[in-house]
Motif scaffolding. Structure first.
Motif, PDB file in Angstrom:
ATOM      1  N   CYS A   1       0.822  -1.211   0.000  1.00 45.37           N
ATOM      2  CA  CYS A   1       0.000   0.000   0.000  1.00 45.37           C
ATOM      3  C   CYS A   1       0.852   1.255   0.000  1.00 45.37           C
ATOM      4  CB  CYS A   1      -0.936  -0.007   1.207  1.00 45.37           C
ATOM      5  SG  CYS A   1      -0.099   0.011   2.807  1.00 45.37           S
ATOM      6  N   THR A   2       0.163   2.392  -0.159  1.00 47.93           N
ATOM      7  CA  THR A   2       0.820   3.691  -0.224  1.00 47.93           C
ATOM      8  C   THR A   2      -0.156   4.749   0.287  1.00 47.93           C
ATOM      9  OG1 THR A   2       1.978   5.212  -1.754  1.00 47.93           O
ATOM     10  CG2 THR A   2       0.085   4.025  -2.625  1.00 47.93           C
ATOM     11  N   LEU A   3       0.378   5.843   0.819  1.00 45.91           N
ATOM     12  CA  LEU A   3      -0.428   6.900   1.422  1.00 45.91           C
ATOM     13  C   LEU A   3      -0.423   8.130   0.521  1.00 45.91           C
ATOM     14  CD1 LEU A   3      -1.916   7.619   4.162  1.00 45.91           C
ATOM     15  CD2 LEU A   3       0.246   8.675   4.857  1.00 45.91           C
ATOM     16  N   ASP A   4      -1.584   8.837   0.467  1.00 49.22           N
ATOM     17  CA  ASP A   4      -1.614  10.071  -0.320  1.00 49.22           C
ATOM     18  C   ASP A   4      -1.731  11.298   0.581  1.00 49.22           C
ATOM     19  OD1 ASP A   4      -4.374  10.646   0.197  1.00 49.22           O
ATOM     20  OD2 ASP A   4      -5.039   9.692  -1.656  1.00 49.22           O
ATOM     21  N   ALA A   5      -1.676  12.466  -0.046  1.00 53.34           N
ATOM     22  CA  ALA A   5      -1.600  13.725   0.688  1.00 53.34           C
ATOM     23  C   ALA A   5      -2.904  14.104   1.371  1.00 53.34           C
ATOM     24  CB  ALA A   5      -1.156  14.842  -0.251  1.00 53.34           C
TER      25      ALA A   5
ATOM     26  N   VAL B   1      -7.680  -0.229  -4.074  1.00 58.54           N
ATOM     27  CA  VAL B   1      -8.769   0.567  -3.516  1.00 58.54           C
ATOM     28  C   VAL B   1      -8.178   1.728  -2.730  1.00 58.54           C
ATOM     29  CG1 VAL B   1     -10.456  -1.300  -3.424  1.00 58.54           C
ATOM     30  CG2 VAL B   1      -8.903  -0.971  -1.486  1.00 58.54           C
ATOM     31  N   ARG B   2      -8.886   2.865  -2.760  1.00 55.33           N
ATOM     32  CA  ARG B   2      -8.488   4.045  -1.977  1.00 55.33           C
ATOM     33  C   ARG B   2      -9.383   4.084  -0.751  1.00 55.33           C
ATOM     34  NH1 ARG B   2      -9.480  10.158  -2.517  1.00 55.33           N
ATOM     35  NH2 ARG B   2      -7.587  11.073  -1.577  1.00 55.33           N
ATOM     36  N   VAL B   3      -8.759   3.918   0.425  1.00 61.46           N
ATOM     37  CA  VAL B   3      -9.483   3.711   1.672  1.00 61.46           C
ATOM     38  C   VAL B   3      -9.352   4.945   2.562  1.00 61.46           C
ATOM     39  CG1 VAL B   3      -9.673   2.250   3.727  1.00 61.46           C
ATOM     40  CG2 VAL B   3      -9.019   1.235   1.529  1.00 61.46           C
TER      41      VAL B   3
ATOM     42  N   GLY C   1       4.140   7.441  -7.047  1.00 59.65           N
ATOM     43  CA  GLY C   1       5.442   8.020  -7.347  1.00 59.65           C
ATOM     44  C   GLY C   1       5.379   8.812  -8.632  1.00 59.65           C
ATOM     45  N   GLY C   2       6.475   8.811  -9.359  1.00 62.10           N
ATOM     46  CA  GLY C   2       6.594   9.672 -10.517  1.00 62.10           C
ATOM     47  C   GLY C   2       7.009  11.068 -10.098  1.00 62.10           C
ATOM     48  N   GLU C   3       7.329  11.903 -11.056  1.00 59.90           N
ATOM     49  CA  GLU C   3       7.865  13.230 -10.740  1.00 59.90           C
ATOM     50  C   GLU C   3       6.897  14.088  -9.942  1.00 59.90           C
ATOM     51  OE1 GLU C   3      10.923  14.032 -11.052  1.00 59.90           O
ATOM     52  OE2 GLU C   3      11.424  12.162 -12.086  1.00 59.90           O
ATOM     53  N   ASP C   4       5.587  13.898 -10.141  1.00 56.95           N
ATOM     54  CA  ASP C   4       4.611  14.684  -9.376  1.00 56.95           C
ATOM     55  C   ASP C   4       3.910  13.864  -8.303  1.00 56.95           C
ATOM     56  OD1 ASP C   4       2.938  13.083 -10.868  1.00 56.95           O
ATOM     57  OD2 ASP C   4       1.855  14.726 -11.828  1.00 56.95           O
ATOM     58  N   GLY C   5       4.332  12.614  -8.104  1.00 57.64           N
ATOM     59  CA  GLY C   5       3.759  11.775  -7.062  1.00 57.64           C
ATOM     60  C   GLY C   5       2.376  11.237  -7.361  1.00 57.64           C
ATOM     61  N   ARG C   6       1.894  11.407  -8.592  1.00 58.01           N
ATOM     62  CA  ARG C   6       0.527  11.019  -8.919  1.00 58.01           C
ATOM     63  C   ARG C   6       0.431   9.760  -9.792  1.00 58.01           C
ATOM     64  NH1 ARG C   6       0.273  16.664  -8.448  1.00 58.01           N
ATOM     65  NH2 ARG C   6      -1.536  17.401  -7.215  1.00 58.01           N
ATOM     66  N   THR C   7       1.556   9.129 -10.059  1.00 54.43           N
ATOM     67  CA  THR C   7       1.523   7.863 -10.791  1.00 54.43           C
ATOM     68  C   THR C   7       1.363   6.720  -9.794  1.00 54.43           C
ATOM     69  OG1 THR C   7       2.925   8.702 -12.574  1.00 54.43           O
ATOM     70  CG2 THR C   7       2.784   6.319 -12.328  1.00 54.43           C
TER      71      THR C   7
ATOM     72  N   ASP D   1      -5.357  11.651  -8.824  1.00 61.12           N
ATOM     73  CA  ASP D   1      -5.438  13.103  -8.603  1.00 61.12           C
ATOM     74  C   ASP D   1      -4.600  13.603  -7.433  1.00 61.12           C
ATOM     75  OD1 ASP D   1      -7.260  13.305 -10.720  1.00 61.12           O
ATOM     76  OD2 ASP D   1      -8.955  12.893  -9.392  1.00 61.12           O
ATOM     77  N   VAL D   2      -4.484  12.797  -6.385  1.00 66.63           N
ATOM     78  CA  VAL D   2      -3.842  13.242  -5.142  1.00 66.63           C
ATOM     79  C   VAL D   2      -2.464  12.612  -5.043  1.00 66.63           C
ATOM     80  CG1 VAL D   2      -4.047  13.397  -2.641  1.00 66.63           C
ATOM     81  CG2 VAL D   2      -6.108  13.446  -4.071  1.00 66.63           C
TER      82      VAL D   2
END
Length: 299
Positions: free
Chosen positions: A213-217, A232-234, A258-264, A292-293
């Motif tokens: 998993c990974t966390l978003d902003a 899934v986004r929980v 990840g990716g340069e803008d963190g949105r990939t 998006d985030v």
């Protein structure tokens, strides 16, 4: 749920796990090729080193060295860019293969294990989160978890979230600067309590099996659902806010922003997770889509 285009980044894997974005490139383990690789955004793979004991979770210590799980030998290994050396032996505290990890700002490594012989059809048994301090000292940070798997740390460094793959839930702990975990609580309930006494019974009761998993902003967790063929986004509490289905015939077993803008959103996909199917085949793929985030926190 938004429709998103999914592209293939890399093919030919055995079973990809532990994806990370670090220093402008993807890093990923492959269980059955026994490799840790760097993969560019356009899919060029360079194998960095091999882990004979089967690699899984990846993370970076404050000095810039990489730590990697050796699943079958229950060890953490350390890669300094040229050589692989032992960092910690966790055998005393493992009931199954050592698995995924996350590293905090101070260099404490938190790592879970299966708890039982998953591939051999063993009886599901609770497992612990092990903490490895920067000097290699090993201790049990928390126990009684149902297959502790992918974990994230919030941007302020104060909360550790752990997916329990056989528990239909995410569990949260307050994380202190010394690496101690307190105030255990359910962060997201994704299904009923799992009561199955065999692997088959437990798997049948899983609504969402949170894997890598990974966390978003916005404080949401993107989780691979190991039984649902999707990510899934929980949200805290358990609401599923978004989902991305894998192409037909594939499951998803880990993901990373990840990716340069963190949105990939990179996804580790394969037809299933069964060792006897995956080890001889080269059918695992890395997939990607845009969200998006952006990414936040660790890993």
């Amino acid at each position: 749920m938004a429709e998103r285009a999914i592209r293939t980044v890399l093919t030919g894997g055995g079973f990809f796990e532990g994806p990370r974005w670090h220093d402008g490139t993807w890093w990923v383990s492959d269980f059955y090729r026994r490799t840790v690789s760097r993969v560019t955004a356009d899919g060029d793979e360079t194998v960095q080193f091999e882990v004979p004991g089967q690699p899984s979770g990846l993370g970076w210590l404050p000095d810039g060295s990489l730590v990697v799980v050796s699943m079958r030998t229950h060890e953490l290994l350390r890669w300094d860019g040229s050589s692989l050396t032992p960092h910690a032996d966790l055998s005393e505290h493992c009931g199954g293969h050592l698995n995924d990890l996350v590293v905090d700002d101070a260099g404490h490594v938190f790592v879970g294990d299966f708890g039982f012989d998953l591939m051999g059809g063993g009886t599901p048994t609770a497992a612990s989160i092990k903490r490895v301090d920067p000097d290699g000292t090993v201790s049990v940070a928390a126990d009684g978890l149902r297959f502790p798997n992918g974990s994230v740390i919030t941007p302020d460094g104060g909360t550790l979230l752990v997916g329990e793959s056989f528990g239909n839930r995410y569990t949260a702990f307050d994380l202190a600067p010394d690496g101690s975990l307190t105030n255990r609580r359910v962060w997201a309930s994704l299904g009923p309590e799992v009561t199955g006494r065999t692997t088959e019974e437990a798997l049948a009761q899983l609504v969402v099996a949170p894997d890598g998993c990974t966390l978003d902003a916005e404080g949401r967790v993107w989780a691979a659902d190991a039984v649902g063929g999707r990510v899934v986004r929980v949200a805290e509490g358990g609401e599923i806010l978004d989902a991305v289905a894998a192409p037909e015939g594939l499951g998803v077993f880990a993901c990373m922003l990840g990716g340069e803008d963190g949105r990939t959103l990179l996804m580790c996909a394969a037809p299933d997770f069964l060792e006897h199917n995956r080890a001889p085949a080269r059918e695992a793929v890395l997939l990607a889509t845009e969200v998006d985030v952006p990414h936040a926190g660790r890993p």
